[in-house]
Design a protein around this motif. Structure first.
Motif, mmCIF file in Angstrom:
data_model
loop_
_atom_site.group_PDB
_atom_site.id
_atom_site.type_symbol
_atom_site.label_atom_id
_atom_site.label_comp_id
_atom_site.label_asym_id
_atom_site.label_seq_id
_atom_site.Cartn_x
_atom_site.Cartn_y
_atom_site.Cartn_z
ATOM 1 N N GLY A 120 0.794 -1.224 0.000
ATOM 2 C CA GLY A 120 0.000 0.000 0.000
ATOM 3 C C GLY A 120 0.819 1.263 0.000
ATOM 4 O O GLY A 120 0.483 2.213 0.714
ATOM 5 N N LEU A 121 1.880 1.288 -0.786
ATOM 6 C CA LEU A 121 2.782 2.448 -0.810
ATOM 7 C C LEU A 121 2.741 3.095 -2.202
ATOM 8 O O LEU A 121 1.684 3.423 -2.693
ATOM 9 C CB LEU A 121 4.191 1.997 -0.399
ATOM 10 C CG LEU A 121 4.259 1.386 1.013
ATOM 11 C CD1 LEU A 121 5.607 0.733 1.269
ATOM 12 C CD2 LEU A 121 3.968 2.437 2.077
ATOM 13 N N ALA A 122 3.908 3.302 -2.829
ATOM 14 C CA ALA A 122 3.946 4.008 -4.111
ATOM 15 C C ALA A 122 3.184 3.268 -5.206
ATOM 16 O O ALA A 122 2.539 3.892 -6.059
ATOM 17 C CB ALA A 122 5.397 4.220 -4.539
ATOM 18 N N SER A 123 3.248 1.939 -5.202
ATOM 19 C CA SER A 123 2.550 1.184 -6.236
ATOM 20 C C SER A 123 1.039 1.412 -6.170
ATOM 21 O O SER A 123 0.377 1.567 -7.202
ATOM 22 C CB SER A 123 2.868 -0.308 -6.110
ATOM 23 O OG SER A 123 2.592 -0.773 -4.797
ATOM 24 N N THR A 124 0.502 1.474 -4.950
ATOM 25 C CA THR A 124 -0.938 1.699 -4.804
ATOM 26 C C THR A 124 -1.323 3.117 -5.189
ATOM 27 O O THR A 124 -2.339 3.337 -5.864
ATOM 28 C CB THR A 124 -1.384 1.397 -3.365
ATOM 29 O OG1 THR A 124 -1.285 -0.021 -3.149
ATOM 30 C CG2 THR A 124 -2.811 1.849 -3.109
#
Length: 395
Positions: A120-124
């Motif tokens: 749930g970080l940059a990819s999300t």
């Protein structure tokens, strides 16, 4: 069946077997998965992930003209994307919008119907921007440190996702507290038992234990070394540590200080195939997880399930995720030896008790755990919940 775009921060990563396992299980359900990443690695991952890596697209390879055209042509989608970009605080706004546009180009060119992100970080954040630009549903899976160690705009992301995936009950409860109106689906990380069919059993008489995992804070390795040092030399087991990570040098130094170099062996990172062919040298798996002072902890550790799959008896601790996997019992758990998290004396006592168990008792415990695995943690069974969530997002 759906055409699904997957976005991962990096792929493949040796210690992140769950992403490749999940994609292959979805493919067995006749979904088409198109993989994009910020960092496509052509080596260094699990052998099983090499084929997926060869077909993965690195977002920076998407041309600026196509990305600009996506932004211009998206109409109201750009307004929706900008609203999210301006509300979030974790990433530079211009970079997030630009990479979201790149992912949107990839999604459109691949004719995808859904966007799913891991961690749930940059990819999300990038997946949400791409979903706003394309008008597609978006979901993401959290894995632990993105909730308990380095959360970034998580309530906002949960509120902007079609659904989010928790890998255990504890995580689902905590995600729901962050965004009560969000749609949270539980999908446990599972294993593929077909990979270890017709193999032998562990050496239940061996005075040797196996640790597998990252050399990182939540794994409790310093507690393990302290526990080992408190056991009389004649009764100490040998422990082989498989893995790599940021605490490697400090752990080596601690072994030297505690005079444990003769019983602790650092083997480095290994492929799953190595584990599947060498586990028969060990009587059990040692997994001394802790909750850090900041509250960071593992969530549904896959290594516990992999040990169950190999009928390797388990010594672990009473963190919430482990208890959930082991029927929420600590004392007298029939599936594993479970001791108090973070307590070296309790862990030492637990290891000594385990080594004193009969071969028959260890085998019985391992067989019970294997049966439990078949009921709760097979990857194909778990991915059916994710597949249904993908289908429901289009209704």
């Amino acid at each position: 069946m759906k055409n699904i775009a997957y976005i991962a921060t990096a792929f493949p990563v040796l210690s992140e077997t769950f992403i490749g396992n999940e994609i292959r299980a979805l493919q067995r359900l006749n979904h088409t998965v198109k993989l994009a990443t910020f960092d496509t690695r052509k080596e260094g991952g699990q052998y099983d992930d090499n084929e997926l890596a060869r077909s993965a697209i690195e977002l920076k390879s998407i041309g600026w003209r196509d990305s600009l055209k996506m932004l211009i042509s998206s109409g109201r989608g750009l307004q929706n994307a900008m609203q999210f970009v301006n509300q979030q605080a974790g990433l530079p706004k211009r970079s997030l919008l630009w990479y979201g546009a790149k992912l949107a180009v990839f999604v459109k060119q691949s004719k995808c119907q859904h966007i799913h992100a891991h961690f749930g970080l940059a990819s999300t954040a990038t997946a949400i921007v791409a979903a706003k630009l394309t008008g597609l549903p978006i979901s993401f899976t959290c894995h632990g440190y993105d909730i308990y160690k380095t959360p970034s705009d998580l309530p906002l992301k949960l509120s902007n996702a079609t659904f989010a995936v928790a890998v255990c009950d504890m995580m689902k409860e905590d995600m729901k507290k962050l965004a009560p109106s969000s749609n949270i689906v539980k999908v446990r990380c599972g294993v593929d038992v077909s990979k270890v069919e017709n193999v032998g059993e562990p050496n239940y008489q061996a005075k040797r234990l196996l640790y597998i995992g990252r050399l990182s804070e939540t794994k409790g390795l310093f507690v393990l070394l302290q526990a080992l040092a408190s056991i009389p030399k004649a009764k100490r087991p040998h422990i082989d540590i498989v893995g790599d990570g940021p605490l490697k040098q400090e752990l080596h130094e601690t072994c030297r200080i505690l005079n444990l170099d003769d019983v602790v062996h650092f083997l480095g990172a290994k492929q799953t195939d190595w584990v599947n062919t060498h586990y028969a040298h060990y009587s059990g798996l040692i997994a001394p997880f802790i909750v850090t002072p900041a509250g960071t902890q593992d969530t549904g550790p896959l290594v516990i399930k992999e040990a169950m799959m190999l009928k390797l008896p388990i010594i672990t601790t009473d963190i919430r995720a482990c208890l959930e996997m082991l029927n929420n019992k600590a004392d007298n758990n029939p599936l594993a030896k479970v001791t108090k998290s973070g307590c070296s004396l309790s862990l030492a006592h637990c290891m000594t008790e385990f080594l004193d168990m009969s071969e028959e008792d260890k085998r019985a415990m391992a067989n019970l755990a294997y049966d439990h695995l078949l009921t709760h943690f097979l990857i194909d069974d778990q991915v059916k919940y994710l597949s249904q969530a993908f289908e429901n997002s289009h209704q």
